[in-house]
Every structure is written in C-alpha cells, then in structure tokens.
Write a protein that holds these residues in place. Structure first.
Motif, PDB file in Angstrom:
ATOM      1  N   ASP A  93       5.903  40.107  -3.036  1.00 29.68           N
ATOM      2  CA  ASP A  93       5.152  39.211  -2.097  1.00 29.68           C
ATOM      3  C   ASP A  93       4.019  39.715  -1.734  1.00 29.68           C
ATOM      4  O   ASP A  93       4.194  41.180  -0.347  1.00 29.68           O
ATOM      5  CB  ASP A  93       6.188  38.617  -1.114  1.00 29.68           C
ATOM      6  CG  ASP A  93       5.693  37.228  -0.628  1.00 29.68           C
ATOM      7  OD1 ASP A  93       4.860  36.833  -1.550  1.00 29.68           O
ATOM      8  OD2 ASP A  93       5.976  36.801   0.462  1.00 29.68           O
ATOM      9  N   HIS A 156       9.956  38.748   6.083  1.00 31.27           N
ATOM     10  CA  HIS A 156      11.281  38.898   5.463  1.00 31.27           C
ATOM     11  C   HIS A 156      11.405  40.276   4.819  1.00 31.27           C
ATOM     12  O   HIS A 156      10.928  40.218   4.763  1.00 31.27           O
ATOM     13  CB  HIS A 156      11.566  37.340   5.135  1.00 31.27           C
ATOM     14  CG  HIS A 156      10.222  37.433   3.743  1.00 31.27           C
ATOM     15  ND1 HIS A 156      10.154  37.874   2.530  1.00 31.27           N
ATOM     16  CD2 HIS A 156       8.925  36.428   4.163  1.00 31.27           C
ATOM     17  CE1 HIS A 156       9.516  37.673   2.225  1.00 31.27           C
ATOM     18  NE2 HIS A 156       8.431  36.963   2.566  1.00 31.27           N
ATOM     19  N   HIS A 163      13.545  35.663  -0.316  1.00 25.76           N
ATOM     20  CA  HIS A 163      13.193  35.481   1.655  1.00 25.76           C
ATOM     21  C   HIS A 163      15.222  36.320   1.214  1.00 25.76           C
ATOM     22  O   HIS A 163      15.756  35.538   1.357  1.00 25.76           O
ATOM     23  CB  HIS A 163      13.595  34.179   1.750  1.00 25.76           C
ATOM     24  CG  HIS A 163      11.839  33.539   1.410  1.00 25.76           C
ATOM     25  ND1 HIS A 163      11.943  32.184   1.416  1.00 25.76           N
ATOM     26  CD2 HIS A 163      10.496  34.550   1.847  1.00 25.76           C
ATOM     27  CE1 HIS A 163      10.569  32.115   1.601  1.00 25.76           C
ATOM     28  NE2 HIS A 163       9.744  33.868   1.896  1.00 25.76           N
ATOM     29  N   ALA A 187       8.974  41.953   3.872  1.00 26.73           N
ATOM     30  CA  ALA A 187       7.259  41.603   3.271  1.00 26.73           C
ATOM     31  C   ALA A 187       7.119  41.866   4.933  1.00 26.73           C
ATOM     32  O   ALA A 187       7.195  40.119   6.050  1.00 26.73           O
ATOM     33  CB  ALA A 187       7.195  39.961   2.621  1.00 26.73           C
ATOM     34  N   GLU A 189       4.086  39.884   7.326  1.00 28.01           N
ATOM     35  CA  GLU A 189       2.799  39.274   7.166  1.00 28.01           C
ATOM     36  C   GLU A 189       2.258  38.161   8.244  1.00 28.01           C
ATOM     37  O   GLU A 189       2.873  37.538   9.258  1.00 28.01           O
ATOM     38  CB  GLU A 189       3.571  38.082   6.079  1.00 28.01           C
ATOM     39  CG  GLU A 189       4.921  37.327   6.374  1.00 28.01           C
ATOM     40  CD  GLU A 189       4.805  36.685   5.263  1.00 28.01           C
ATOM     41  OE1 GLU A 189       3.726  35.688   4.853  1.00 28.01           O
ATOM     42  OE2 GLU A 189       6.077  36.267   4.533  1.00 28.01           O
ATOM     43  N   GLU A 220      -0.518  39.846   3.642  1.00 32.18           N
ATOM     44  CA  GLU A 220       1.085  40.719   3.399  1.00 32.18           C
ATOM     45  C   GLU A 220       1.250  41.949   2.596  1.00 32.18           C
ATOM     46  O   GLU A 220       0.039  41.756   1.562  1.00 32.18           O
ATOM     47  CB  GLU A 220       1.895  39.216   2.885  1.00 32.18           C
ATOM     48  CG  GLU A 220       3.524  39.415   2.233  1.00 32.18           C
ATOM     49  CD  GLU A 220       3.938  37.848   2.706  1.00 32.18           C
ATOM     50  OE1 GLU A 220       2.898  36.968   1.674  1.00 32.18           O
ATOM     51  OE2 GLU A 220       5.373  38.014   2.223  1.00 32.18           O
TER      52      GLU A 220
HETATM   53 CO    CO Z   1       6.541  36.065   1.949  1.00 34.47          CO
END
Ligand code: CO
Ligand code: MF3
Length: 249
Positions: A93, A156, A163, A187, A189, A220
């Motif tokens: 991500d 996350h 997630h 991740a 962000e 991110e």
């Molecule tokens: Co994300």
C-alpha cells in the motif's frame, strides 16, 4: 512483502509518468489496473468494502479516498494517488501527492511536510519503541510546520490483509500503544492538512474532504522493521533520496 512492494513501487513510478494535465482521474485508474495486472498482481482496493476502483485520486481539499471519475486534472491541482496491490497473497500500500503542471509555495510546503513526516515516523520504527512514538513524532513534526494531522483516518499494520493490527495514528503520545518488534510491517501514512484536521465525507460515502476546504497532502509507504532497522519497501530509504520526487508532473 518485499516482492509485492517492489512491484507496487514500479507501478506507481510508471503511473506517475503517465499523468498529464487534462487527464481524467478515471484514466489514471484504468492505467493503474493495467500496470498492476502486468505485474502478475491484483488491485488491493477494488471491491474492498465495495470500493469501486484500483486507486484513490484525491484532489486539493480532498484528503483521501477520492473515487476516480470523469473529472479532469487542471494546472495547479494537488493530486494524491493512493494505490495497493496483492502479490502472491501479500498486500502492499502506498500513496503520493503531486502538483499538476505548477505548484504554489503552499502546496510545496504541504507536500514536503507530509513526505518528511513519513520519514520522521519511520525513524521511530525501532524494536522496543511503541506505536505512540511513531504517532507522536509525526504529529509533533507536522504541527511544528504549522499544519495539522488528520485524526479520523490512520495508518495500519499490513501483511496478508491490507488492514491489520496495529493501527498507526498520526497523532498520539510517546511510550503508548503496542511494542514494535522485528518482522512487523506497517503502512505509515501521514495525512496533512493546511488548516484544521476536521473532515467531512462527501455524498459518495467515500471522499474525505477537509471541513474548512483547505488543501491536504498524503504520503504512504509500506515499511518493514528488520534486524537492520526500518526498511521502506515501497519508497526511497531516506527523505533526502525521496525529496527529488517532490513536485510537479
Ligand atoms: Co494504507
Ligand atoms: N490506502 C488506503 C489505506 O491506507 C486504502 C484505501 S481504502 C479503499 O487504508 F477502499 F480504497 F481500498
């Protein structure tokens, strides 16, 4: 995770090269889908809680989760592109904010703050530190620049699902939250607003906009905590290496 991330990184680089003034955000989505499939991967966002596209395209006062549409990019727009893919069951991500055609001084400062905040947070990814150390460092840095951090959406954990625990807020207190261990992938962000952190969700039930309609930026990356420290799997390893990617397309 490394391999999934490597593929996402190249998709995002190529996507950046394809974005032009006058392009509809839906075209960005179509291009992204082709690039993801060409990597033997699958889009991570499409169908996620009913989300209809492969990327989120959020313009100006839109913070995150903007849905690609017929809306065309104009000179001076501030575009955030968020993208995720799944490769061999592993999710990656990443998001970037770019100025279209030209960049105001304020837009540049906002982008720089969000990008720098990501590396400030990443520097706190050490065994024994806690999530709150990341959160606090991001918040402290962003607010020190005179901007605010969005509170209603968070980073996350990431792995076989997009997630995973733990949540990684962009605000908080040092020493709080779960402990970081080698092997954890997050991740991180930062979502940075020029004005207040309060947001609204538009009638499409997805697009997050600042309540005061001031602009926002979003960076991110998928970052692993290894024996050697944090490793940015989807982006450059340092802010210095990343900062030349700031800017105009
Ligand atoms: Co994300
Ligand atoms: N990249 C977003 C995140 O970090 C996910 C987008 S939500 C989706 O949580 F619905 F578009 F997938």
């Amino acid at each position: 995770m490394r391999e999934a991330a490597r593929r996402l990184k190249s998709v995002l680089q190529e996507l950046r090269r394809s974005i032009k003034t006058g392009m509809a955000t839906l075209e960005i989505d179509q291009k992204a889908e082709r690039l993801i499939i060409a990597q033997d991967a699958k889009p991570a966002f499409k169908g996620y809680r009913g989300y209809p596209a492969c990327v989120c395209t959020s313009i100006n006062e839109e913070v995150v989760h903007g849905i690609p549409s017929k809306r065309k990019l104009k000179q001076g727009d501030l575009l955030s592109v968020d993208i995720g893919l799944v490769y061999k069951g592993y999710v990656s991500d990443s998001a970037r904010t770019w100025a279209i055609g030209r960049m105001s001084e304020e837009a540049r400062e906002l982008m720089e703050a969000a990008q720098r905040a990501l590396y400030v947070g990443m520097a706190q990814m050490k065994p024994g530190n806690r999530i709150g150390d990341i959160s606090y460092a991001v918040q402290d840095f962003v607010e020190g620049q005179g901007f605010s951090v969005i509170r209603d959406f968070v980073g996350h954990g990431i792995g076989r699902a997009m997630h995973e625990d733990p949540q990684v807020p962009n605000f908080g207190k040092p020493g709080k939250g779960s402990k970081l261990e080698t092997g954890l992938v997050l991740a991180i962000e930062p979502m940075v607003a020029a004005g207040s952190w309060e947001v609204d969700i538009l009638e499409d039930a997805w697009t997050v906009v600042t309540r005061d309609r001031q602009w926002a930026a979003h960076y991110e990356d998928t970052i692993a905590l290894t024996e050697k420290g944090p490793e940015n799997l989807t982006g450059p390893q340092s802010y210095e290496a990343a900062s030349d990617q700031i800017g105009i397309i």
